[in-house]
Design a protein around this motif. Structure first.
Motif, mmCIF file in Angstrom:
data_model
loop_
_atom_site.group_PDB
_atom_site.id
_atom_site.type_symbol
_atom_site.label_atom_id
_atom_site.label_comp_id
_atom_site.label_asym_id
_atom_site.label_seq_id
_atom_site.Cartn_x
_atom_site.Cartn_y
_atom_site.Cartn_z
ATOM 1 N N SER A 165 0.829 -1.206 0.000
ATOM 2 C CA SER A 165 0.000 0.000 0.000
ATOM 3 C C SER A 165 0.862 1.254 0.000
ATOM 4 C CB SER A 165 -0.927 -0.012 1.218
ATOM 5 O OG SER A 165 -1.719 1.148 1.257
ATOM 6 N N LEU A 166 1.934 1.236 0.801
ATOM 7 C CA LEU A 166 2.835 2.387 0.850
ATOM 8 C C LEU A 166 3.595 2.537 -0.461
ATOM 9 C CD1 LEU A 166 4.307 4.694 2.317
ATOM 10 C CD2 LEU A 166 5.888 2.967 3.251
ATOM 11 N N LEU A 167 4.152 1.441 -0.967
ATOM 12 C CA LEU A 167 4.974 1.502 -2.177
ATOM 13 C C LEU A 167 4.155 1.875 -3.405
ATOM 14 C CD1 LEU A 167 7.138 -1.662 -1.478
ATOM 15 C CD2 LEU A 167 7.956 0.699 -1.505
ATOM 16 N N GLY A 168 2.882 1.497 -3.400
ATOM 17 C CA GLY A 168 2.035 1.810 -4.539
ATOM 18 C C GLY A 168 1.147 3.018 -4.314
ATOM 19 N N ASN A 169 1.445 3.802 -3.282
ATOM 20 C CA ASN A 169 0.634 4.971 -2.982
ATOM 21 C C ASN A 169 0.512 5.867 -4.221
ATOM 22 O OD1 ASN A 169 0.339 7.952 -2.118
ATOM 23 N ND2 ASN A 169 -0.231 6.845 -0.263
ATOM 24 N N PRO A 170 -0.697 6.119 -4.688
ATOM 25 C CA PRO A 170 -0.857 6.862 -5.951
ATOM 26 C C PRO A 170 -0.312 8.285 -5.901
ATOM 27 C CG PRO A 170 -2.985 6.526 -4.862
ATOM 28 C CD PRO A 170 -2.001 5.665 -4.151
ATOM 29 N N LEU A 171 -0.331 8.916 -4.728
ATOM 30 C CA LEU A 171 0.205 10.271 -4.639
ATOM 31 C C LEU A 171 1.725 10.268 -4.786
ATOM 32 C CD1 LEU A 171 -1.956 11.790 -1.749
ATOM 33 C CD2 LEU A 171 -2.186 12.155 -4.222
ATOM 34 N N ILE A 172 2.379 9.274 -4.191
ATOM 35 C CA ILE A 172 3.838 9.176 -4.302
ATOM 36 C C ILE A 172 4.233 8.849 -5.740
ATOM 37 C CG2 ILE A 172 5.870 7.873 -3.561
ATOM 38 C CD1 ILE A 172 4.544 7.604 -0.817
ATOM 39 N N VAL A 173 3.526 7.888 -6.340
ATOM 40 C CA VAL A 173 3.817 7.527 -7.728
ATOM 41 C C VAL A 173 3.601 8.724 -8.652
ATOM 42 C CG1 VAL A 173 3.075 6.079 -9.661
ATOM 43 C CG2 VAL A 173 3.315 5.083 -7.389
ATOM 44 N N ARG A 174 2.529 9.473 -8.433
ATOM 45 C CA ARG A 174 2.254 10.637 -9.279
ATOM 46 C C ARG A 174 3.315 11.718 -9.072
ATOM 47 N NH1 ARG A 174 -2.030 12.695 -12.285
ATOM 48 N NH2 ARG A 174 -1.333 14.671 -13.172
ATOM 49 N N GLY A 175 3.747 11.909 -7.820
ATOM 50 C CA GLY A 175 4.787 12.893 -7.554
ATOM 51 C C GLY A 175 6.078 12.563 -8.279
ATOM 52 N N MET A 176 6.459 11.286 -8.249
ATOM 53 C CA MET A 176 7.646 10.849 -8.979
ATOM 54 C C MET A 176 7.498 11.115 -10.463
ATOM 55 S SD MET A 176 8.431 8.229 -11.230
ATOM 56 C CE MET A 176 6.979 7.226 -10.919
ATOM 57 N N SER A 177 6.326 10.807 -10.988
ATOM 58 C CA SER A 177 6.084 10.986 -12.413
ATOM 59 C C SER A 177 6.141 12.456 -12.811
ATOM 60 C CB SER A 177 4.714 10.390 -12.764
ATOM 61 O OG SER A 177 4.514 10.344 -14.159
ATOM 62 N N GLU A 178 5.585 13.322 -11.964
ATOM 63 C CA GLU A 178 5.610 14.762 -12.241
ATOM 64 C C GLU A 178 7.044 15.285 -12.291
ATOM 65 O OE1 GLU A 178 3.353 16.805 -13.084
ATOM 66 O OE2 GLU A 178 1.418 15.986 -12.473
ATOM 67 N N VAL A 179 7.890 14.803 -11.387
ATOM 68 C CA VAL A 179 9.278 15.270 -11.337
ATOM 69 C C VAL A 179 10.042 14.830 -12.582
ATOM 70 C CG1 VAL A 179 11.482 14.997 -10.125
ATOM 71 C CG2 VAL A 179 9.388 15.443 -8.830
ATOM 72 N N MET A 180 9.860 13.590 -13.005
ATOM 73 C CA MET A 180 10.674 13.051 -14.096
ATOM 74 C C MET A 180 10.206 13.495 -15.475
ATOM 75 S SD MET A 180 12.112 9.317 -13.103
ATOM 76 C CE MET A 180 10.555 8.455 -13.117
ATOM 77 N N ALA A 181 8.926 13.724 -15.645
ATOM 78 C CA ALA A 181 8.419 14.139 -16.963
ATOM 79 C C ALA A 181 8.856 15.576 -17.254
ATOM 80 C CB ALA A 181 6.903 14.019 -17.004
ATOM 81 N N LYS A 182 9.448 15.804 -18.408
ATOM 82 C CA LYS A 182 9.925 17.140 -18.787
ATOM 83 C C LYS A 182 9.118 17.754 -19.929
ATOM 84 C CE LYS A 182 13.179 16.654 -15.785
ATOM 85 N NZ LYS A 182 13.005 17.296 -14.457
ATOM 86 N N THR A 183 8.344 16.952 -20.617
ATOM 87 C CA THR A 183 7.592 17.459 -21.752
ATOM 88 C C THR A 183 6.544 18.481 -21.303
ATOM 89 O OG1 THR A 183 6.161 16.853 -23.602
ATOM 90 C CG2 THR A 183 5.942 15.549 -21.594
ATOM 91 N N HIS A 184 6.271 19.468 -22.181
ATOM 92 C CA HIS A 184 5.218 20.447 -21.935
ATOM 93 C C HIS A 184 3.929 20.082 -22.675
ATOM 94 C CE1 HIS A 184 7.975 23.046 -19.798
ATOM 95 N NE2 HIS A 184 8.806 23.033 -20.826
ATOM 96 N N ASP A 185 3.964 18.955 -23.394
ATOM 97 C CA ASP A 185 2.792 18.474 -24.111
ATOM 98 C C ASP A 185 1.833 17.858 -23.083
ATOM 99 O OD1 ASP A 185 0.997 16.683 -25.456
ATOM 100 O OD2 ASP A 185 2.289 16.742 -27.214
ATOM 101 N N ARG A 186 0.690 18.478 -22.875
ATOM 102 C CA ARG A 186 -0.233 18.019 -21.833
ATOM 103 C C ARG A 186 -0.747 16.608 -22.088
ATOM 104 N NH1 ARG A 186 -4.157 23.223 -20.393
ATOM 105 N NH2 ARG A 186 -2.485 24.632 -19.653
ATOM 106 N N GLU A 187 -1.023 16.306 -23.337
ATOM 107 C CA GLU A 187 -1.520 14.970 -23.655
ATOM 108 C C GLU A 187 -0.460 13.911 -23.368
ATOM 109 O OE1 GLU A 187 -3.438 12.516 -27.449
ATOM 110 O OE2 GLU A 187 -3.239 14.700 -27.518
ATOM 111 N N LEU A 188 0.780 14.204 -23.755
ATOM 112 C CA LEU A 188 1.859 13.258 -23.500
ATOM 113 C C LEU A 188 2.122 13.112 -22.004
ATOM 114 C CD1 LEU A 188 4.082 11.370 -24.421
ATOM 115 C CD2 LEU A 188 5.563 13.368 -24.805
ATOM 116 N N ARG A 189 2.101 14.225 -21.258
ATOM 117 C CA ARG A 189 2.292 14.144 -19.805
ATOM 118 C C ARG A 189 1.209 13.280 -19.156
ATOM 119 N NH1 ARG A 189 5.979 17.680 -17.270
ATOM 120 N NH2 ARG A 189 4.987 17.189 -15.279
#
Length: 298
Positions: A165-189
């Motif tokens: 539950s902790l490792l798959g926490n959707p807020l943590i996963v989303r935070g990681m994804s937000e940091v790593m994604a660099k594209t400004h294309d909203r659809e791709l993000r």
């Protein structure tokens, strides 16, 4: 393009388990093995595999799930350290490409490839995408790495259900994804975030995941530079938060000046944000070897 349907992987015996292997392109073609990164599975490299199969239909593109990730079970009785992952890749490549394979690794996959080469894997060419080139506990990201270590250790101390539950926490996963994604294309993000939501938490158990995490932050490709005696291509994003571009350039010098592609405005998610450019460059890199194969079989 001929591909094995996503829901029907081939089962490859490796170190006492059946590795799930997805094959794109011509199953009887020249083998190339794509090794995904930490916490991902074959879906992470699926875009590259599909585009490469369309551009190079003579290839048999193998995209296995690493042990303990996706649909491949963990290896019983073994620590999932870098040596074990390397042994697994040696066994896998010997099965699908006994005469040697082109091997590609992304991120943590670059470490797995390096360990396998050190242990005798037969590679005719190597491709490293966002290779791990700098020690995780050094440099500007050291503090974040220590937080991540604490995060995984905390999960490992919990009962398995709570740990997942902790490792798959959707807020943590989303935070990681937000940091790593660099594209400004909203659809791709949005698509990148959905990929991480769907596939970033498909692991066998918290223990093997912690082992793999320790392996990912305890080694660099530079340790294995002497094993890269084959033609090698390095592909890096100039905004990579995991390994700064300067350290990627340091690695290329250790590797004996391999072919290099730097993608401007791209970070650690080259396999999501720059598929077309990446596949085009890989095609150029492979062209001499593929031409030689076609001439010898004519």
């Amino acid at each position: 393009m001929v591909s094995v349907p996503d829901h029907v992987p081939t089962l490859i015996p490796t170190l006492g388990i059946d590795t799930r292997d997805w094959v794109y392109g011509d199953p009887a073609g020249r083998p190339i093995v794509l090794v995904h990164g930490f916490r991902g599975d074959h879906h992470g490299l699926e875009g590259i595999a599909e585009a490469l199969a369309a551009a190079q239909p003579s290839l048999a593109i193998h995209v296995p799930d690493l042990p303990g990730f996706g649909s491949t079970p963990a290896i019983p009785g073994r620590a999932h350290d870098l040596e074990t992952f390397g042994q697994w890749l040696v066994a896998f490549t010997e099965n699908v490409a006994p005469d040697g394979a082109i091997i590609l690794g992304h991120s943590f996959g670059s470490l797995v490839v390096s360990s396998a080469l050190h242990q005798g894997a037969r590679a005719t060419r190597a491709i490293l995408i966002n290779p791990i080139s700098a020690p995780a506990l050094e440099g500007p990201e050291a503090f974040l790495t220590r937080l991540a270590i604490l995060y995984y250790r905390t999960a490992n101390a919990l009962p398995e259900r709570a740990a997942r539950s902790l490792l798959g926490n959707p807020l943590i996963v989303r935070g990681m994804s937000e940091v790593m994604a660099k594209t400004h294309d909203r659809e791709l993000r949005a698509w990148i975030h959905d990929q991480h939501r769907r596939y970033f938490s498909r692991f066998a158990d918290s223990r093997s995941l912690l082992d793999a995490f320790r392996a990912s932050v305890s080694h660099t490709v530079a340790e294995f530079a002497a094993d890269y005696d084959m033609p090698t291509l390095v592909i890096a994003g100039d905004r990579d938060d995991i390994t700064p571009l300067a350290r990627q350039l340091d690695l290329t010098r250790l590797l004996g000046e391999p072919e290099l592609m730097i993608l401007p405005g791209v970070g650690h998610l080259v396999h999501y944000e720059a598929v077309a450019d990446t596949v085009s460059r890989i095609g150029e890199f492979l062209a001499p070897a593929l031409s030689a194969s076609q001439e010898s079989s004519a």
